[in-house]
Design a protein around this motif. Sequence first.
Motif, PDB file in Angstrom:
ATOM      1  N   THR A  22      -1.671  16.206 -21.442  1.00 36.98           N
ATOM      2  CA  THR A  22      -1.400  16.618 -22.637  1.00 36.98           C
ATOM      3  C   THR A  22      -2.168  15.600 -23.535  1.00 36.98           C
ATOM      4  O   THR A  22      -1.749  14.550 -23.204  1.00 36.98           O
ATOM      5  N   ASP A  77     -13.779  19.306 -29.801  1.00 34.19           N
ATOM      6  CA  ASP A  77     -12.383  19.737 -29.348  1.00 34.19           C
ATOM      7  C   ASP A  77     -11.399  18.440 -29.041  1.00 34.19           C
ATOM      8  O   ASP A  77     -10.348  18.295 -29.588  1.00 34.19           O
ATOM      9  N   GLU A  92     -10.585  16.824 -32.376  1.00 34.64           N
ATOM     10  CA  GLU A  92      -9.692  17.746 -33.207  1.00 34.64           C
ATOM     11  C   GLU A  92      -8.203  17.288 -32.576  1.00 34.64           C
ATOM     12  O   GLU A  92      -7.415  17.207 -33.323  1.00 34.64           O
ATOM     13  N   ALA A  93      -8.239  17.222 -31.166  1.00 32.62           N
ATOM     14  CA  ALA A  93      -7.077  17.107 -30.662  1.00 32.62           C
ATOM     15  C   ALA A  93      -6.329  15.495 -30.901  1.00 32.62           C
ATOM     16  O   ALA A  93      -5.464  15.582 -30.828  1.00 32.62           O
ATOM     17  N   THR A  94      -7.151  14.820 -31.065  1.00 32.42           N
ATOM     18  CA  THR A  94      -6.778  13.274 -30.950  1.00 32.42           C
ATOM     19  C   THR A  94      -7.125  12.494 -32.321  1.00 32.42           C
ATOM     20  O   THR A  94      -6.347  11.547 -32.507  1.00 32.42           O
ATOM     21  N   TYR A 109      -9.024  13.776 -20.653  1.00 32.23           N
ATOM     22  CA  TYR A 109      -9.165  14.923 -21.399  1.00 32.23           C
ATOM     23  C   TYR A 109     -10.357  15.947 -20.617  1.00 32.23           C
ATOM     24  O   TYR A 109     -10.116  17.163 -20.605  1.00 32.23           O
TER      25      TYR A 109
END
Length: 342
Positions: free
Chosen positions: A22, A47, A50-52, A280
């Motif tokens: 996660t 990506d 964007e996630a982190t 990741y």
Amino acid sequence: MPRTSRVIAASLTAIALACGPTIAAATGELNLYSSRHYDTDERLYSDFTEATGITINRIEGNADELIARMEAEGVNSPADVLLTVDTSRLERAKNAGVLQQIDSAVLETRVPANLQDEDNQWFGFSQRARIIFYDKADVAEPPMSYVDLADPKYAGQVCHRSSTNVYSQTLLAAVIENFGVEAAKSWAQGVVDNFARTPQGGDTDQLRGLVSGECDISISNTYYFARALRKDVSDLSSDIDKIGWVFPAQNAEGAHVNLSGGGVAKHAPNRDNAILFMEYLTSDQAQQYFSAGNDEYPAVPGVAISASVAKLGLFKADTADLSKVAKNVPEAQKIFIDVGWD
């Protein structure tokens, strides 16, 4: 911590990590040195950001040049992560002292043990099987193993890359690991005796040689062929139905694989972000994109593959420890010289 203990400890978290890490929000930046030259990797980076919330700053170039740059920069190097292609280059970076050992239950659990460095300095993220392709019209009984490529019945039929290419070096290094130095030298001599032409060109050129009739048998990484199935590649895709393929040694050691992988830089100024990025890359999302974006096989078992890769099929991979295979490259280079493999 000893490697065995680390593997046992990592296995305790296997259930929790089964679907990948996660990736939580973080801050700051990541300085990435990469020799992966694929435009499709942009999605991986965007990506992650964007996630982190972590900004990725990239420096791209030839693997050897990037390693030399990291050596020259020393403790002042801004590099956080080195991404490159082929096990030999990953080992070269380790030997140059530009990577560091990291402890990550995610990486140790998600990446099979034979696809990671024995000292946890590098990890594989995607695979390219190096397999046999042949002209279906001219070859009724194709070689079923790497060993068969040296069979005199294939004299004048085999195309291959030069001995200076890392894919050639790592394949011979794997033959050394599986069969020993003397057997590997005999094999290399047999392949040279079967050459249809002087070694030249890249993997796509080996496949084009089958279409043009210049050779009947060639070796290539799977992703070059899968790419030509997915989109138009000049002088190849239009006649690709003429080409058959064999995953070698499926009843023996299995097909040799090349890795794309990476490690955390020795003096990484953003070490935590670097490890997070590495983790990741083992997530199901990133692993699927290695396949969908660049026609590679995921390194993490059980992850879905793209339609183009699925056309090639699944296979039994050689489970030889690639960390040990990489150490055989200097011996492979000596053999190439001895047998006259240009």
